[in-house]
Design a protein around this motif. Structure first.
Motif, PDB file in Angstrom:
ATOM      1  N   PHE A 196      49.330  35.539 116.657  1.00  0.00           N
ATOM      2  CA  PHE A 196      49.167  34.156 117.117  1.00  0.00           C
ATOM      3  C   PHE A 196      49.390  33.198 115.971  1.00  0.00           C
ATOM      4  O   PHE A 196      49.065  33.490 114.828  1.00  0.00           O
ATOM      5  CB  PHE A 196      47.734  33.931 117.634  1.00  0.00           C
ATOM      6  CG  PHE A 196      47.524  34.344 119.049  1.00  0.00           C
ATOM      7  CD1 PHE A 196      48.208  33.733 120.085  1.00  0.00           C
ATOM      8  CD2 PHE A 196      46.605  35.340 119.355  1.00  0.00           C
ATOM      9  CE1 PHE A 196      47.989  34.111 121.398  1.00  0.00           C
ATOM     10  CE2 PHE A 196      46.383  35.718 120.669  1.00  0.00           C
ATOM     11  CZ  PHE A 196      47.073  35.106 121.685  1.00  0.00           C
ATOM     12  N   LYS A 197      49.864  32.046 116.350  1.00  0.00           N
ATOM     13  CA  LYS A 197      49.994  30.962 115.379  1.00  0.00           C
ATOM     14  C   LYS A 197      49.393  29.749 116.073  1.00  0.00           C
ATOM     15  O   LYS A 197      49.884  29.339 117.131  1.00  0.00           O
ATOM     16  CB  LYS A 197      51.475  30.741 115.081  1.00  0.00           C
ATOM     17  CG  LYS A 197      51.695  30.049 113.794  1.00  0.00           C
ATOM     18  CD  LYS A 197      53.151  30.084 113.398  1.00  0.00           C
ATOM     19  CE  LYS A 197      53.182  29.325 112.117  1.00  0.00           C
ATOM     20  NZ  LYS A 197      54.176  29.166 111.357  1.00  0.00           N
ATOM     21  N   ARG A 203      48.826  29.486 109.170  1.00  0.00           N
ATOM     22  CA  ARG A 203      49.354  30.839 109.015  1.00  0.00           C
ATOM     23  C   ARG A 203      49.076  31.634 110.276  1.00  0.00           C
ATOM     24  O   ARG A 203      48.053  31.441 110.922  1.00  0.00           O
ATOM     25  CB  ARG A 203      48.684  31.519 107.835  1.00  0.00           C
ATOM     26  CG  ARG A 203      49.193  30.971 106.496  1.00  0.00           C
ATOM     27  CD  ARG A 203      48.495  31.637 105.350  1.00  0.00           C
ATOM     28  NE  ARG A 203      48.813  33.058 105.273  1.00  0.00           N
ATOM     29  CZ  ARG A 203      48.207  33.885 104.420  1.00  0.00           C
ATOM     30  NH1 ARG A 203      47.277  33.442 103.629  1.00  0.00           N
ATOM     31  NH2 ARG A 203      48.537  35.159 104.389  1.00  0.00           N
ATOM     32  N   SER A 204      49.981  32.527 110.597  1.00  0.00           N
ATOM     33  CA  SER A 204      49.768  33.321 111.808  1.00  0.00           C
ATOM     34  C   SER A 204      48.745  34.426 111.521  1.00  0.00           C
ATOM     35  O   SER A 204      48.532  34.794 110.374  1.00  0.00           O
ATOM     36  CB  SER A 204      51.082  33.914 112.283  1.00  0.00           C
ATOM     37  OG  SER A 204      51.673  34.607 111.229  1.00  0.00           O
ATOM     38  N   THR A 210      40.084  39.752 125.536  1.00  0.00           N
ATOM     39  CA  THR A 210      40.745  38.865 126.504  1.00  0.00           C
ATOM     40  C   THR A 210      42.247  38.788 126.236  1.00  0.00           C
ATOM     41  O   THR A 210      43.045  38.770 127.182  1.00  0.00           O
ATOM     42  CB  THR A 210      40.089  37.472 126.471  1.00  0.00           C
ATOM     43  OG1 THR A 210      38.702  37.643 126.788  1.00  0.00           O
ATOM     44  CG2 THR A 210      40.698  36.517 127.464  1.00  0.00           C
ATOM     45  N   THR A 211      42.624  38.804 124.968  1.00  0.00           N
ATOM     46  CA  THR A 211      44.053  38.765 124.633  1.00  0.00           C
ATOM     47  C   THR A 211      44.773  39.967 125.239  1.00  0.00           C
ATOM     48  O   THR A 211      45.828  39.823 125.860  1.00  0.00           O
ATOM     49  CB  THR A 211      44.232  38.750 123.091  1.00  0.00           C
ATOM     50  OG1 THR A 211      43.525  37.628 122.581  1.00  0.00           O
ATOM     51  CG2 THR A 211      45.673  38.685 122.687  1.00  0.00           C
ATOM     52  N   LEU A 212      44.175  41.146 125.094  1.00  0.00           N
ATOM     53  CA  LEU A 212      44.817  42.343 125.633  1.00  0.00           C
ATOM     54  C   LEU A 212      44.875  42.277 127.168  1.00  0.00           C
ATOM     55  O   LEU A 212      45.899  42.622 127.769  1.00  0.00           O
ATOM     56  CB  LEU A 212      44.072  43.609 125.184  1.00  0.00           C
ATOM     57  CG  LEU A 212      44.731  44.905 125.651  1.00  0.00           C
ATOM     58  CD1 LEU A 212      46.127  45.058 125.063  1.00  0.00           C
ATOM     59  CD2 LEU A 212      43.908  46.121 125.302  1.00  0.00           C
ATOM     60  N   ILE A 213      43.792  41.798 127.780  1.00  0.00           N
ATOM     61  CA  ILE A 213      43.790  41.696 129.250  1.00  0.00           C
ATOM     62  C   ILE A 213      44.879  40.722 129.708  1.00  0.00           C
ATOM     63  O   ILE A 213      45.598  40.986 130.673  1.00  0.00           O
ATOM     64  CB  ILE A 213      42.389  41.284 129.757  1.00  0.00           C
ATOM     65  CG1 ILE A 213      41.428  42.474 129.580  1.00  0.00           C
ATOM     66  CG2 ILE A 213      42.423  40.822 131.202  1.00  0.00           C
ATOM     67  CD1 ILE A 213      40.007  42.235 129.984  1.00  0.00           C
ATOM     68  N   LYS A 214      45.036  39.626 128.982  1.00  0.00           N
ATOM     69  CA  LYS A 214      46.086  38.656 129.347  1.00  0.00           C
ATOM     70  C   LYS A 214      47.474  39.284 129.203  1.00  0.00           C
ATOM     71  O   LYS A 214      48.370  38.990 129.986  1.00  0.00           O
ATOM     72  CB  LYS A 214      45.984  37.411 128.465  1.00  0.00           C
ATOM     73  CG  LYS A 214      44.875  36.463 128.898  1.00  0.00           C
ATOM     74  CD  LYS A 214      44.832  35.276 127.974  1.00  0.00           C
ATOM     75  CE  LYS A 214      43.663  34.378 128.310  1.00  0.00           C
ATOM     76  NZ  LYS A 214      43.449  33.376 127.252  1.00  0.00           N
ATOM     77  N   ILE A 215      47.635  40.131 128.215  1.00  0.00           N
ATOM     78  CA  ILE A 215      48.935  40.808 128.045  1.00  0.00           C
ATOM     79  C   ILE A 215      49.160  41.768 129.220  1.00  0.00           C
ATOM     80  O   ILE A 215      50.253  41.808 129.796  1.00  0.00           O
ATOM     81  CB  ILE A 215      49.000  41.548 126.679  1.00  0.00           C
ATOM     82  CG1 ILE A 215      49.034  40.529 125.550  1.00  0.00           C
ATOM     83  CG2 ILE A 215      50.219  42.458 126.599  1.00  0.00           C
ATOM     84  CD1 ILE A 215      48.910  41.113 124.159  1.00  0.00           C
ATOM     85  N   ILE A 216      48.109  42.502 129.596  1.00  0.00           N
ATOM     86  CA  ILE A 216      48.238  43.442 130.734  1.00  0.00           C
ATOM     87  C   ILE A 216      48.633  42.668 131.995  1.00  0.00           C
ATOM     88  O   ILE A 216      49.485  43.095 132.765  1.00  0.00           O
ATOM     89  CB  ILE A 216      46.914  44.209 130.970  1.00  0.00           C
ATOM     90  CG1 ILE A 216      46.574  45.090 129.766  1.00  0.00           C
ATOM     91  CG2 ILE A 216      46.986  45.059 132.243  1.00  0.00           C
ATOM     92  CD1 ILE A 216      45.185  45.713 129.804  1.00  0.00           C
ATOM     93  N   ALA A 256      53.259  40.324 124.570  1.00  0.00           N
ATOM     94  CA  ALA A 256      52.860  41.045 123.365  1.00  0.00           C
ATOM     95  C   ALA A 256      53.941  40.858 122.294  1.00  0.00           C
ATOM     96  O   ALA A 256      55.122  40.747 122.629  1.00  0.00           O
ATOM     97  CB  ALA A 256      52.705  42.520 123.679  1.00  0.00           C
ATOM     98  N   THR A 257      53.517  40.824 121.024  1.00  0.00           N
ATOM     99  CA  THR A 257      54.499  40.726 119.941  1.00  0.00           C
ATOM    100  C   THR A 257      55.212  42.080 119.813  1.00  0.00           C
ATOM    101  O   THR A 257      56.421  42.138 119.640  1.00  0.00           O
ATOM    102  CB  THR A 257      53.794  40.350 118.613  1.00  0.00           C
ATOM    103  OG1 THR A 257      52.943  39.232 118.878  1.00  0.00           O
ATOM    104  CG2 THR A 257      54.772  39.995 117.531  1.00  0.00           C
ATOM    105  N   HIS A 258      54.430  43.159 119.862  1.00  0.00           N
ATOM    106  CA  HIS A 258      54.997  44.514 119.879  1.00  0.00           C
ATOM    107  C   HIS A 258      54.280  45.322 120.947  1.00  0.00           C
ATOM    108  O   HIS A 258      53.164  44.994 121.326  1.00  0.00           O
ATOM    109  CB  HIS A 258      54.771  45.236 118.534  1.00  0.00           C
ATOM    110  CG  HIS A 258      55.339  44.526 117.370  1.00  0.00           C
ATOM    111  ND1 HIS A 258      56.674  44.286 117.229  1.00  0.00           N
ATOM    112  CD2 HIS A 258      54.729  43.992 116.274  1.00  0.00           C
ATOM    113  CE1 HIS A 258      56.878  43.634 116.090  1.00  0.00           C
ATOM    114  NE2 HIS A 258      55.716  43.432 115.506  1.00  0.00           N
ATOM    115  N   GLY A 259      54.902  46.414 121.344  1.00  0.00           N
ATOM    116  CA  GLY A 259      54.252  47.342 122.261  1.00  0.00           C
ATOM    117  C   GLY A 259      54.553  47.065 123.719  1.00  0.00           C
ATOM    118  O   GLY A 259      55.172  46.042 124.050  1.00  0.00           O
TER     119      GLY A 259
END
Lengths: 312, 266
Positions: A11-12, A18-19, A47-53, A59-62
């Motif tokens: 995140f930035k 800085r990110s 929460t970040t991971l849940i939002k990605i799901i 996601a930046t990677h993965g």
């Protein structure tokens, strides 16, 4: 059911700052029918991971993989998913009934199904009396209940709940925990829910994923984790009415630890290592002690997770 | 092919559903109290201007009425547009909706249509109030009046779309500021181009000319003078105005959709 493969997110906050990495290479799998708790302190990245799901952020990677039971296209996958975000606020001028109907129709349910399912869950959650009120008059707990109803309405195969118990009173928490257990039991639904309250997760889940500062510290069975950490010590409470010389010998028994002594009731409490327990018990019985209780020292998941965190 | 048609119909029906519930949400809010209050103030101001005017007083009342209607609908568009999507993201309501079986496009277009429907009713109410007063004061009907309602609606919709566009890339305060600035630019750019100072300065003329094509030209949608002075206007100009409005709206919608599709909803 769901596979998270090396997911990272950077995140930035603004152009000049800085990110930072909110998630770093998180990987785990959730099997069909599991109830999985997603633990971590505030800001751990849950929460970040849940939002990605849920496809709300990238996601930046993965990558995220859903099993074929969930569907092939994005639409079919999402029609089998139920999601409740953390502390949501719904349209204040709509009634609870309007909102439930709205989300039900978005899931292609008929009016009859919406009414039947909506009423069933509303009664179960004790919110049926308020469904015709505008949601601006709802308390936080009532909004959470409406959210839960709209999450369960279309009988999803996978339910993802982000902090479903936060901000609820003890009765509300119990109701939602009971519903999570029932839904899993009745329909075999897979449930993945985040929380920072460890006892709730311990009560409901077979599996736990523990996240700290964006890194996954543990992923696996709750019972395995608990037994792994709780098997080393036993607690022996004995009644001693013999002479003080023998008592001194017992107290000095190798690898035992006197936890406390009650002079009035003549009670002693020892902690003993697993491998010494048989010898210790026969030794004290030979000396004429009466065993009041003998138990494995229980350890809470919370303590274990603090230790896992502390070890790093 | 059949599959994609089914998908398309499904997306369309969900877009309509979102539009319906967005409209319902606005209908149940106190927005209409505000609209009628605004209408009453507008009527009062028009009547006051009529009372103090000399000569063709009813036209002055209409001039004031149409001007205020245009301003108030644009104000309403900015007010509704700046929070349309951003508030949904802030309150996390959007998280519950876009994670259902529908595309982001259907959600975005549904929300837009819902608010455009609210805006259209707002324009009709306010414009009708102005015209009713004009007729009561002895004014005569002109077919251009209907076009002026339509063009006023187009103007407000363009402002709404621009505000929604900016709300996707910046914060609420800047969105409102940009909305107001672009509305003003939409009226002044074409006048600026004919200034002698600009004509003499090639660089400035190029920059303003570029802005003329980027920013909307609201003069194309302003029929007030034609109604007030009972001038005739070729049908072609009206059609061009309509086509211009549609083209501009489409352009902003496509740009907004592109941003919304790729936006992190956190």
């Amino acid at each position: 059911m769901l596979k998270i493969d090396s997911v990272s997110k950077k995140f930035k906050t603004d152009f000049w700052s800085r990110s930072f990495w909110a998630l770093r290479g998180v990987s785990f799998e959730i099997a069909a029918g599991d109830v999985v708790g997603f633990l971590g302190a505030n800001g751990a990245g849950k929460t970040t991971l849940i939002k990605i799901i849920m496809g709300l952020i990238k996601a930046t990677h993965g990558k995220i993989y859903f099993s074929k039971i969930m569907g092939v296209s994005k639409k079919s996958i999402f029609s089998n998913l139920g999601f409740l975000p953390e502390r949501p606020y719904f349209y204040p001028n709509l009634t609870g009934r309007d909102f439930i109907a709205y989300l039900g129709k978005l899931n292609n349910l008929s009016s009859l199904e919406i009414n039947q399912q909506g009423q069933k869950w509303a009664q179960r959650l004790g919110i049926d009396f308020a469904l015709d009120r505008q949601m601006k008059n709802y308390s936080k707990g009532m909004l959470q209940r409406v959210g839960i109803i709209s999450t369960l309405l279309h009988r999803p195969k996978l339910i993802i709940l982000d902090e479903p118990l936060s901000g609820l009173d003890p009765i509300g928490r119990k109701e939602i925990k009971d519903i999570v257990a029932d839904v899993r039991k009745q329909y075999g639904t897979t449930i993945f829910f985040s929380s920072h309250i460890v006892p709730d997760v311990e009560e409901l889940c077979q599996k736990v994923i523990f996240l700290e500062k964006g890194k996954m510290l543990y992923s696996g069975s709750v019972s395995e984790l608990v037994s792994k950490h709780s098997s080393s010590k036993y607690r022996v409470i004995l009644e001693w009415r013999g002479c003080w010389e023998d008592k001194a010998i017992i107290c000095n028994y190798p690898n035992s630890f006197l936890l406390y002594e009650n002079e009035l009731e003549k009670v002693l409490c020892f902690e003993i290592a697993k491998e010494e327990k048989e010898q210790f018990l026969s030794f004290i019985m030979d000396k004429g002690a009466k065993i009041v209780s003998f138990s494995q020292k229980s350890i809470k998941l919370e303590e274990i997770l603090y230790n896992v965190n502390g070890d790093r | 092919m059949v599959f994609s048609w089914i998908e398309l119909v499904d997306e369309f029906s969900k877009m309509v559903l979102i539009c319906k519930y967005s409209f319902m949400e606005f209908m149940k809010s106190k927005i209409w109290v505000g609209v009628f209050l605004l209408g009453s103030i507008l009527l009062l101001l028009s009547y006051i201007s009529y009372s103090f005017a000399y000569g063709v007083a009813e036209r002055i009342a209409l001039d004031v009425g149409l001007g205020l209607t245009s301003l108030s609908t644009v104000f309403m568009a900015i007010l509704l547009g700046h929070a349309l999507i951003s508030k949904e993201i802030e309150n996390r309501t959007i998280h519950m909706i876009v994670t259902r079986s529908l595309g982001r496009k259907a959600f975005f277009l549904g929300k837009l249509l819902g608010v455009i429907a609210v805006l259209s009713i707002n324009v009709i109410i306010l414009m009708s109030m102005s015209f009713i007063l004009y007729f009561l004061l002895g004014g005569h009907y002109s077919p251009l009046m209907l076009f002026s309602v339509l063009f006023s609606f187009f103007e407000a919709t363009i402002v709404l779309l621009i505000v929604v566009f900016f709300s996707l890339i910046t914060n609420a305060t800047l969105t409102i500021i940009y909305g107001i600035v672009i509305y003003i630019l939409g009226y002044v750019i074409s006048s600026t181009l004919v200034l002698q100072y600009v004509e003499k300065n090639n660089f400035l003329a190029t920059v303003i000319n570029a802005c003329y094509y980027i920013f909307p030209n609201f003069n194309r949608l302003n029929l007030k003078d034609y109604i007030l002075y009972q001038k005739t206007i070729p049908m072609e100009t009206l059609m061009m105005g309509t086509a211009y409005a549609f083209f501009y709206m489409l352009l902003v919608i496509v740009a907004s959709l592109f941003i919304f599709e790729n936006k992190n909803l956190d």
